[in-house]
Design a protein around this motif. Structure first.
Motif, PDB file in Angstrom:
ATOM      1  N   MET A 215       0.830  -1.210   0.000  1.00 10.95           N
ATOM      2  CA  MET A 215       0.000   0.000   0.000  1.00 10.95           C
ATOM      3  C   MET A 215       0.864   1.260   0.000  1.00 10.95           C
ATOM      4  O   MET A 215       1.867   1.329   0.717  1.00 10.95           O
ATOM      5  N   LEU A 216       0.481   2.214  -0.829  1.00  5.72           N
ATOM      6  CA  LEU A 216       1.219   3.468  -0.861  1.00  5.72           C
ATOM      7  C   LEU A 216       0.809   4.355   0.311  1.00  5.72           C
ATOM      8  O   LEU A 216      -0.371   4.423   0.679  1.00  5.72           O
ATOM      9  N   SER A 217       1.794   5.012   0.874  1.00  4.50           N
ATOM     10  CA  SER A 217       1.507   5.941   1.956  1.00  4.50           C
ATOM     11  C   SER A 217       0.882   7.212   1.392  1.00  4.50           C
ATOM     12  O   SER A 217       0.897   7.460   0.175  1.00  4.50           O
ATOM     13  N   LYS A 218       0.333   8.021   2.269  1.00  9.78           N
ATOM     14  CA  LYS A 218      -0.264   9.284   1.858  1.00  9.78           C
ATOM     15  C   LYS A 218       0.772  10.182   1.193  1.00  9.78           C
ATOM     16  O   LYS A 218       0.483  10.868   0.200  1.00  9.78           O
ATOM     17  N   PHE A 219       1.996  10.145   1.723  1.00 12.66           N
ATOM     18  CA  PHE A 219       3.074  10.959   1.137  1.00 12.66           C
ATOM     19  C   PHE A 219       3.407  10.495  -0.275  1.00 12.66           C
ATOM     20  O   PHE A 219       3.607  11.307  -1.180  1.00 12.66           O
ATOM     21  N   ASP A 220       3.488   9.149  -0.467  1.00 16.79           N
ATOM     22  CA  ASP A 220       3.801   8.603  -1.784  1.00 16.79           C
ATOM     23  C   ASP A 220       2.734   8.989  -2.810  1.00 16.79           C
ATOM     24  O   ASP A 220       3.035   9.348  -3.956  1.00 16.79           O
ATOM     25  N   LYS A 221       1.464   8.909  -2.393  1.00 13.65           N
ATOM     26  CA  LYS A 221       0.380   9.288  -3.307  1.00 13.65           C
ATOM     27  C   LYS A 221       0.483  10.759  -3.698  1.00 13.65           C
ATOM     28  O   LYS A 221       0.294  11.125  -4.853  1.00 13.65           O
ATOM     29  N   MET A 222       0.783  11.582  -2.718  1.00 15.63           N
ATOM     30  CA  MET A 222       0.917  13.008  -2.990  1.00 15.63           C
ATOM     31  C   MET A 222       2.093  13.281  -3.928  1.00 15.63           C
ATOM     32  O   MET A 222       2.004  14.119  -4.836  1.00 15.63           O
ATOM     33  N   LEU A 223       3.182  12.535  -3.710  1.00 15.32           N
ATOM     34  CA  LEU A 223       4.368  12.698  -4.556  1.00 15.32           C
ATOM     35  C   LEU A 223       4.051  12.356  -6.008  1.00 15.32           C
ATOM     36  O   LEU A 223       4.415  13.083  -6.935  1.00 15.32           O
ATOM     37  N   PHE A 224       3.343  11.232  -6.217  1.00 15.69           N
ATOM     38  CA  PHE A 224       2.982  10.829  -7.580  1.00 15.69           C
ATOM     39  C   PHE A 224       2.031  11.834  -8.218  1.00 15.69           C
ATOM     40  O   PHE A 224       2.109  12.105  -9.423  1.00 15.69           O
ATOM     41  N   GLN A 225       1.151  12.402  -7.417  1.00 12.21           N
ATOM     42  CA  GLN A 225       0.232  13.413  -7.941  1.00 12.21           C
ATOM     43  C   GLN A 225       0.977  14.663  -8.391  1.00 12.21           C
ATOM     44  O   GLN A 225       0.674  15.242  -9.435  1.00 12.21           O
ATOM     45  N   VAL A 226       1.961  15.065  -7.583  1.00  8.16           N
ATOM     46  CA  VAL A 226       2.771  16.236  -7.933  1.00  8.16           C
ATOM     47  C   VAL A 226       3.566  15.980  -9.204  1.00  8.16           C
ATOM     48  O   VAL A 226       3.634  16.824 -10.110  1.00  8.16           O
ATOM     49  N   ILE A 227       4.165  14.769  -9.290  1.00  8.75           N
ATOM     50  CA  ILE A 227       4.938  14.423 -10.491  1.00  8.75           C
ATOM     51  C   ILE A 227       4.026  14.393 -11.715  1.00  8.75           C
ATOM     52  O   ILE A 227       4.362  14.921 -12.782  1.00  8.75           O
ATOM     53  N   GLY A 228       2.852  13.782 -11.563  1.00  7.87           N
ATOM     54  CA  GLY A 228       1.902  13.715 -12.677  1.00  7.87           C
ATOM     55  C   GLY A 228       1.457  15.085 -13.134  1.00  7.87           C
ATOM     56  O   GLY A 228       1.376  15.368 -14.338  1.00  7.87           O
ATOM     57  N   ALA A 229       1.170  15.953 -12.150  1.00  8.28           N
ATOM     58  CA  ALA A 229       0.761  17.314 -12.493  1.00  8.28           C
ATOM     59  C   ALA A 229       1.887  18.068 -13.190  1.00  8.28           C
ATOM     60  O   ALA A 229       1.656  18.827 -14.140  1.00  8.28           O
ATOM     61  N   GLY A 230       3.115  17.835 -12.737  1.00  5.08           N
ATOM     62  CA  GLY A 230       4.271  18.488 -13.350  1.00  5.08           C
ATOM     63  C   GLY A 230       4.473  18.051 -14.790  1.00  5.08           C
ATOM     64  O   GLY A 230       4.734  18.881 -15.676  1.00  5.08           O
ATOM     65  N   VAL A 231       4.330  16.739 -15.030  1.00  4.01           N
ATOM     66  CA  VAL A 231       4.470  16.213 -16.393  1.00  4.01           C
ATOM     67  C   VAL A 231       3.377  16.777 -17.292  1.00  4.01           C
ATOM     68  O   VAL A 231       3.624  17.183 -18.435  1.00  4.01           O
ATOM     69  N   PHE A 232       2.142  16.819 -16.778  1.00  2.00           N
ATOM     70  CA  PHE A 232       1.021  17.366 -17.554  1.00  2.00           C
ATOM     71  C   PHE A 232       1.250  18.841 -17.876  1.00  2.00           C
ATOM     72  O   PHE A 232       1.050  19.280 -19.013  1.00  2.00           O
ATOM     73  N   LEU A 233       1.690  19.598 -16.870  1.00  4.98           N
ATOM     74  CA  LEU A 233       1.922  21.025 -17.069  1.00  4.98           C
ATOM     75  C   LEU A 233       3.042  21.256 -18.076  1.00  4.98           C
ATOM     76  O   LEU A 233       2.939  22.139 -18.941  1.00  4.98           O
ATOM     77  N   TYR A 234       4.109  20.452 -17.967  1.00  2.00           N
ATOM     78  CA  TYR A 234       5.224  20.561 -18.915  1.00  2.00           C
ATOM     79  C   TYR A 234       4.737  20.306 -20.336  1.00  2.00           C
ATOM     80  O   TYR A 234       5.053  21.050 -21.267  1.00  2.00           O
ATOM     81  N   GLY A 235       3.961  19.237 -20.515  1.00  2.00           N
ATOM     82  CA  GLY A 235       3.444  18.915 -21.842  1.00  2.00           C
ATOM     83  C   GLY A 235       2.537  19.990 -22.385  1.00  2.00           C
ATOM     84  O   GLY A 235       2.570  20.318 -23.577  1.00  2.00           O
ATOM     85  N   LEU A 236       1.714  20.575 -21.494  1.00  2.00           N
ATOM     86  CA  LEU A 236       0.797  21.631 -21.913  1.00  2.00           C
ATOM     87  C   LEU A 236       1.551  22.872 -22.373  1.00  2.00           C
ATOM     88  O   LEU A 236       1.266  23.431 -23.444  1.00  2.00           O
ATOM     89  N   ILE A 237       2.527  23.299 -21.569  1.00  2.00           N
ATOM     90  CA  ILE A 237       3.328  24.478 -21.927  1.00  2.00           C
ATOM     91  C   ILE A 237       4.089  24.219 -23.224  1.00  2.00           C
ATOM     92  O   ILE A 237       4.155  25.086 -24.112  1.00  2.00           O
ATOM     93  N   HIS A 238       4.652  23.021 -23.330  1.00  2.00           N
ATOM     94  CA  HIS A 238       5.396  22.627 -24.523  1.00  2.00           C
ATOM     95  C   HIS A 238       4.500  22.736 -25.760  1.00  2.00           C
ATOM     96  O   HIS A 238       4.886  23.299 -26.792  1.00  2.00           O
ATOM     97  N   SER A 239       3.293  22.192 -25.655  1.00  2.00           N
ATOM     98  CA  SER A 239       2.363  22.190 -26.791  1.00  2.00           C
ATOM     99  C   SER A 239       1.941  23.599 -27.174  1.00  2.00           C
ATOM    100  O   SER A 239       1.848  23.936 -28.357  1.00  2.00           O
ATOM    101  N   ILE A 240       1.675  24.430 -26.189  1.00  2.00           N
ATOM    102  CA  ILE A 240       1.263  25.809 -26.464  1.00  2.00           C
ATOM    103  C   ILE A 240       2.393  26.591 -27.132  1.00  2.00           C
ATOM    104  O   ILE A 240       2.176  27.324 -28.101  1.00  2.00           O
ATOM    105  N   LEU A 241       3.615  26.403 -26.631  1.00  2.00           N
ATOM    106  CA  LEU A 241       4.765  27.111 -27.209  1.00  2.00           C
ATOM    107  C   LEU A 241       4.947  26.776 -28.681  1.00  2.00           C
ATOM    108  O   LEU A 241       5.249  27.655 -29.500  1.00  2.00           O
ATOM    109  N   LEU A 242       4.757  25.505 -29.032  1.00  2.00           N
ATOM    110  CA  LEU A 242       4.980  25.084 -30.406  1.00  2.00           C
ATOM    111  C   LEU A 242       4.042  25.759 -31.394  1.00  2.00           C
ATOM    112  O   LEU A 242       4.315  25.806 -32.597  1.00  2.00           O
ATOM    113  N   TYR A 243       2.942  26.306 -30.902  1.00  2.00           N
ATOM    114  CA  TYR A 243       2.008  27.017 -31.775  1.00  2.00           C
ATOM    115  C   TYR A 243       2.566  28.381 -32.174  1.00  2.00           C
ATOM    116  O   TYR A 243       2.249  28.900 -33.244  1.00  2.00           O
TER     117      TYR A 243
END
Length: 339
Positions: A1-29
């Motif tokens: 079982m993942l701890s509360k901290f581990d879940k939060m860490l994965f959420q932060v990483i996921g949000a960071g990857v999503f944000l990076y991809g979004l900024i990347h995609s917008i810039l390319l326009y």
């Protein structure tokens, strides 16, 4: 079982990857290059860091070679301008001296009439530049020709002639320079490839083959010698306003495409392309893609999401990619005339 901290860490990483991809995609326009070159163009070294250095440019009498030379001259970079047409080289030299605003003088720009296909003279041409300036810092291989033709109708003589110009002559001159840089202890070699050297664009089979071959040679050189103070750069422009299209090979020996660009075409100016090439050289970027929207996002999809690219091409057809590249439909392939 993942701890509360581990879940939060994965959420932060996921949000960071999503944000990076979004900024990347917008810039390319909005930008006209890949993300790395865009970043260095704003935050990296200016071509002024090359002031006083010597750049040897082939194909400098027109197009991207001419405008890269002009962009470098503005910052006081010394130049070796080579091509077959001395009159045009002299014209480019005058422009470079003018835009340098006193940073360069007549002796700081050497004109060498040179045929890239005469590989037996490459050593002499390069030594002439070294003797004139005392050294050369960068070799920029820009000479070459494009092609428009149906894949199955290309004569093998065209394949051989294009590889002689776009590949073998470039590699031979590069080897001359690399041996010199080995003895000197450092150096920088660069070549103009193409977006067509990153993805296989329709109706340019031999041209794409030659540029893919150039990537193979240069990527191997980078991996082999890059740790020994040898920088290796591939510049990959997309459609640009030059005479490149008119002078293109077709599928028949001795024939030119003969269909030029139009003011309404969606192409980058040669001036802007030259400026970005100068930035890539100044920052020693390994590979740079240079084109207007939507070609850069398309290249990203083709390289990083090939399945998506293949599905899209099946739906749209190769003609759509040709029209995106040349701003016209494939009917022009039937309008080629013999010169």
């Amino acid at each position: 079982m993942l701890s509360k901290f581990d879940k939060m860490l994965f959420q932060v990483i996921g949000a960071g990857v999503f944000l990076y991809g979004l900024i990347h995609s917008i810039l390319l326009y909005f930008i006209d290059s890949d993300i790395e070159l865009w970043f260095y163009n704003i935050f990296g070294k200016s071509p002024s860091c090359l002031k006083g250095q010597v750049v040897f440019i082939t194909g400098a009498s027109s197009g991207i070679g001419e405008h890269t030379a002009i962009a470098l001259a503005k910052h006081g970079v010394k130049l070796v301008l080579t091509a077959r047409r001395k009159i045009e080289l002299d014209r480019v030299k005058r422009i470079c001296l003018e835009v340098s605003k006193g940073k360069l003088h007549d002796r700081d720009i050497l004109v060498i009439p040179m045929d890239m296909m005469d590989i037996n003279s490459h050593q002499d041409y390069f030594e002439q530049a070294v003797q004139h300036f005392g050294h050369v810092n960068i070799l920029f291989n820009n000479a070459g020709r494009s092609q428009r033709a149906m894949w199955e109708e290309i004569d093998m003589a065209v394949d051989k002639e294009m590889f002689e110009l776009n590949v073998f002559s470039v590699i031979n001159l590069t080897r001359v320079a690399v041996k010199y840089f080995n003895d000197r202890g450092k150096g920088h070699v660069a070549a103009t490839s193409s977006i067509a050297g990153v993805l296989g664009v329709p109706f340019s089979g031999t041209y794409c083959g030659s540029k893919f071959a150039l990537h193979g040679y240069y990527n191997t050189l980078r991996n082999e010698k890059g740790h020994k103070n040898l920088c290796v750069t591939l510049l990959c422009p997309g459609p640009t306003f030059t005479n490149f299209l008119t002078e293109s090979f077709t599928g028949k020996p001795g024939e030119k495409y003969g269909i030029g660009t139009r003011p309404t075409d969606k192409r980058m100016t040669a001036e802007r392309c030259g400026e970005l090439c100068a930035v890539a050289l100044a920052n020693k970027i390994p590979e740079s893609w240079i084109a207007l929207f939507p070609l850069i996002p398309l290249v990203y999809i083709a390289v990083y999401f090939p399945f998506v690219f293949r599905c899209g091409l099946k739906i749209l057809g190769p003609e759509a990619l040709f029209k995106l590249r040349d701003s016209r439909d494939t009917s022009v392939l039937n309008e080629v005339h013999t010169v």
